[in-house]
Design a protein around this motif. Structure first.
Motif, mmCIF file in Angstrom:
data_model
loop_
_atom_site.group_PDB
_atom_site.id
_atom_site.type_symbol
_atom_site.label_atom_id
_atom_site.label_comp_id
_atom_site.label_asym_id
_atom_site.label_seq_id
_atom_site.Cartn_x
_atom_site.Cartn_y
_atom_site.Cartn_z
ATOM 1 N N ILE A 169 0.308 14.229 -1.775
ATOM 2 C CA ILE A 169 1.068 13.025 -1.404
ATOM 3 C C ILE A 169 1.062 12.845 0.110
ATOM 4 C CG2 ILE A 169 3.344 11.923 -1.428
ATOM 5 C CD1 ILE A 169 3.823 13.373 -4.129
ATOM 6 N N TYR A 170 1.258 13.955 0.818
ATOM 7 C CA TYR A 170 1.241 13.904 2.283
ATOM 8 C C TYR A 170 -0.116 13.395 2.783
ATOM 9 C CZ TYR A 170 1.164 15.422 7.148
ATOM 10 O OH TYR A 170 1.045 15.454 8.509
ATOM 11 N N ASP A 171 -1.199 13.931 2.240
ATOM 12 C CA ASP A 171 -2.542 13.513 2.656
ATOM 13 C C ASP A 171 -2.759 12.022 2.382
ATOM 14 O OD1 ASP A 171 -3.073 16.073 3.490
ATOM 15 O OD2 ASP A 171 -4.199 16.632 1.679
ATOM 16 N N LYS A 172 -2.275 11.566 1.230
ATOM 17 C CA LYS A 172 -2.399 10.147 0.875
ATOM 18 C C LYS A 172 -1.641 9.272 1.882
ATOM 19 C CE LYS A 172 -2.136 7.530 -3.444
ATOM 20 N NZ LYS A 172 -1.641 7.568 -4.823
ATOM 21 N N PHE A 173 -0.457 9.741 2.265
ATOM 22 C CA PHE A 173 0.371 9.000 3.217
ATOM 23 C C PHE A 173 -0.291 8.961 4.601
ATOM 24 C CE2 PHE A 173 4.126 8.640 6.089
ATOM 25 C CZ PHE A 173 4.532 7.392 5.675
ATOM 26 N N VAL A 174 -0.808 10.098 5.049
ATOM 27 C CA VAL A 174 -1.470 10.160 6.357
ATOM 28 C C VAL A 174 -2.716 9.278 6.352
ATOM 29 C CG1 VAL A 174 -2.728 11.700 7.927
ATOM 30 C CG2 VAL A 174 -0.533 12.403 6.994
ATOM 31 N N LYS A 175 -3.456 9.270 5.237
ATOM 32 C CA LYS A 175 -4.641 8.419 5.130
ATOM 33 C C LYS A 175 -4.258 6.944 5.248
ATOM 34 C CE LYS A 175 -8.491 7.256 2.154
ATOM 35 N NZ LYS A 175 -8.884 7.089 0.778
ATOM 36 N N LYS A 192 0.826 -1.215 0.000
ATOM 37 C CA LYS A 192 0.000 0.000 0.000
ATOM 38 C C LYS A 192 0.858 1.262 0.000
ATOM 39 C CE LYS A 192 -4.054 -1.990 2.181
ATOM 40 N NZ LYS A 192 -4.971 -1.941 3.323
ATOM 41 N N LEU A 193 2.075 1.150 0.470
ATOM 42 C CA LEU A 193 2.989 2.290 0.536
ATOM 43 C C LEU A 193 3.641 2.582 -0.824
ATOM 44 C CD1 LEU A 193 4.184 4.216 2.669
ATOM 45 C CD2 LEU A 193 5.971 2.535 3.074
ATOM 46 N N LEU A 194 3.768 1.581 -1.652
ATOM 47 C CA LEU A 194 4.457 1.738 -2.941
ATOM 48 C C LEU A 194 3.843 2.806 -3.859
ATOM 49 C CD1 LEU A 194 5.390 -1.978 -3.716
ATOM 50 C CD2 LEU A 194 6.868 -0.155 -2.850
ATOM 51 N N PRO A 195 2.517 2.918 -3.983
ATOM 52 C CA PRO A 195 1.975 3.994 -4.825
ATOM 53 C C PRO A 195 2.359 5.396 -4.342
ATOM 54 C CG PRO A 195 0.271 2.373 -4.368
ATOM 55 C CD PRO A 195 1.461 2.014 -3.531
ATOM 56 N N ILE A 196 2.495 5.559 -3.042
ATOM 57 C CA ILE A 196 2.904 6.860 -2.499
ATOM 58 C C ILE A 196 4.347 7.153 -2.888
ATOM 59 C CG2 ILE A 196 3.262 8.170 -0.358
ATOM 60 C CD1 ILE A 196 0.885 6.542 0.803
ATOM 61 N N ILE A 197 5.185 6.135 -2.825
ATOM 62 C CA ILE A 197 6.580 6.300 -3.254
ATOM 63 C C ILE A 197 6.615 6.640 -4.741
ATOM 64 C CG2 ILE A 197 8.759 5.066 -3.618
ATOM 65 C CD1 ILE A 197 8.136 3.580 -0.967
ATOM 66 N N ASP A 198 5.761 5.987 -5.542
ATOM 67 C CA ASP A 198 5.683 6.310 -6.972
ATOM 68 C C ASP A 198 5.317 7.772 -7.176
ATOM 69 O OD1 ASP A 198 6.252 3.662 -7.543
ATOM 70 O OD2 ASP A 198 4.142 3.102 -7.839
ATOM 71 N N ASP A 199 4.350 8.269 -6.386
ATOM 72 C CA ASP A 199 3.964 9.690 -6.488
ATOM 73 C C ASP A 199 5.141 10.599 -6.161
ATOM 74 O OD1 ASP A 199 1.408 8.932 -7.167
ATOM 75 O OD2 ASP A 199 0.552 9.304 -5.165
ATOM 76 N N PHE A 200 5.902 10.287 -5.122
ATOM 77 C CA PHE A 200 7.087 11.078 -4.774
ATOM 78 C C PHE A 200 8.101 11.070 -5.915
ATOM 79 C CE2 PHE A 200 6.219 10.985 -0.077
ATOM 80 C CZ PHE A 200 6.329 12.356 0.120
ATOM 81 N N GLN A 205 -4.163 2.042 8.785
ATOM 82 C CA GLN A 205 -3.413 0.996 9.482
ATOM 83 C C GLN A 205 -3.515 1.113 10.999
ATOM 84 O OE1 GLN A 205 -1.971 -1.567 7.769
ATOM 85 N NE2 GLN A 205 -2.972 -0.557 6.056
ATOM 86 N N GLY A 206 -4.173 2.169 11.493
ATOM 87 C CA GLY A 206 -4.349 2.340 12.935
ATOM 88 C C GLY A 206 -3.307 3.243 13.564
ATOM 89 N N VAL A 207 -2.525 3.963 12.728
ATOM 90 C CA VAL A 207 -1.517 4.891 13.245
ATOM 91 C C VAL A 207 -2.143 6.281 13.301
ATOM 92 C CG1 VAL A 207 0.757 5.933 12.864
ATOM 93 C CG2 VAL A 207 0.366 3.523 12.283
ATOM 94 N N LYS A 208 -2.123 6.877 14.487
ATOM 95 C CA LYS A 208 -2.724 8.196 14.695
ATOM 96 C C LYS A 208 -1.683 9.159 15.255
ATOM 97 C CE LYS A 208 -7.176 6.727 14.392
ATOM 98 N NZ LYS A 208 -7.494 6.357 13.071
ATOM 99 N N LYS A 209 -1.773 10.393 14.784
ATOM 100 C CA LYS A 209 -0.912 11.460 15.293
ATOM 101 C C LYS A 209 -1.519 11.965 16.602
ATOM 102 C CE LYS A 209 1.229 15.524 13.307
ATOM 103 N NZ LYS A 209 1.175 16.449 12.170
ATOM 104 N N MET A 210 -0.667 12.153 17.619
ATOM 105 C CA MET A 210 -1.158 12.643 18.906
ATOM 106 C C MET A 210 -1.162 14.170 18.906
ATOM 107 S SD MET A 210 0.523 10.137 21.796
ATOM 108 C CE MET A 210 2.204 10.557 21.467
ATOM 109 N N GLU A 211 -2.192 14.724 19.493
ATOM 110 C CA GLU A 211 -2.270 16.174 19.689
ATOM 111 C C GLU A 211 -1.766 16.467 21.098
ATOM 112 O OE1 GLU A 211 -3.101 18.392 17.351
ATOM 113 O OE2 GLU A 211 -3.392 16.746 15.932
ATOM 114 N N SER A 212 -0.733 17.260 21.210
ATOM 115 C CA SER A 212 -0.118 17.480 22.525
ATOM 116 C C SER A 212 -0.187 18.929 22.992
ATOM 117 C CB SER A 212 1.351 17.053 22.496
ATOM 118 O OG SER A 212 1.452 15.690 22.200
#
Length: 184
Positions: free
Chosen positions: A114-120, A83-91, A125-132
């Motif tokens: 590209i950033y939005d696609k990567f964050v999505k 799933k990560l490979l298309p993002i690398i292709d975009d870069f 996958q269950g990875v969330k950015k913490m708000e601190s």
């Protein structure tokens, strides 16, 4: 006397018949026991064979399970990587065209997509950015890099975030590096 001899002989015959019956019964009992022993030995042999087969089946199952677990661990990231490979292709496409453009806004927009696609992808996958920022300092989520005096902020409050923290499902995978307000 003849009568005595006849009685003696009858008793002898009776004793002989008893002995013959006892011997016959004893032989019959021995044959019966021998048959039972033979049946039991056959059952023991069958059960030993079953045990050997079950033991072999279990060893095969154990070996298959170990191989499956090893493969699972070895290739666990395969789906995520695919799933990560298309993002690398975009870069890569963006990097090829970055030198040929004078329009910085379009480069920024492309990088934003590209950033939005990567964050999505990370979010899926269950990875969330913490708000601190603005939250009370918590050693379970934050790593204090330094403390600063700050007006209008309660003590031990995160006033700035130097590096974002991330959670994978319910586990912190990277603590946020933060600046915390000092005691007044």
């Amino acid at each position: 006397m003849v009568q005595k001899d006849k009685n003696k002989e009858a008793k002898q015959n009776e004793n002989d018949n008893k002995n013959e019956n006892e011997i016959t019964n004893s032989l019959s009992l021995e044959e019966s026991n021998h048959e039972k022993i033979q049946v039991l030995e056959n059952e023991v042999e069958e059960l030993n064979d079953k045990i050997l087969r079950k033991s072999a089946e279990f060893e095969n199952y154990k070996r298959r399970t170990e191989n499956d677990q090893l493969n699972l661990l070895t290739y666990a990231a395969e789906l995520f990587i695919s799933k990560l490979l298309p993002i690398i292709d975009d870069f890569e496409r963006s990097m090829k065209h970055i030198d040929n453009t004078n329009d910085i806004d379009s480069v920024k927009a492309g990088m934003g997509l590209i950033y939005d696609k990567f964050v999505k992808l990370l979010d899926e996958q269950g990875v969330k950015k913490m708000e601190s920022k603005g939250k009370p300092f918590d050693v379970n989520y934050h790593e204090a890099v330094m403390q600063q005096k700050a007006d209008n902020v309660p003590p031990h409050t995160v006033i700035d975030e130097l590096e974002c923290g991330y959670m994978y499902k319910d586990k912190v995978i990277r603590h946020a590096k933060v600046i915390v307000s000092e005691d007044n």
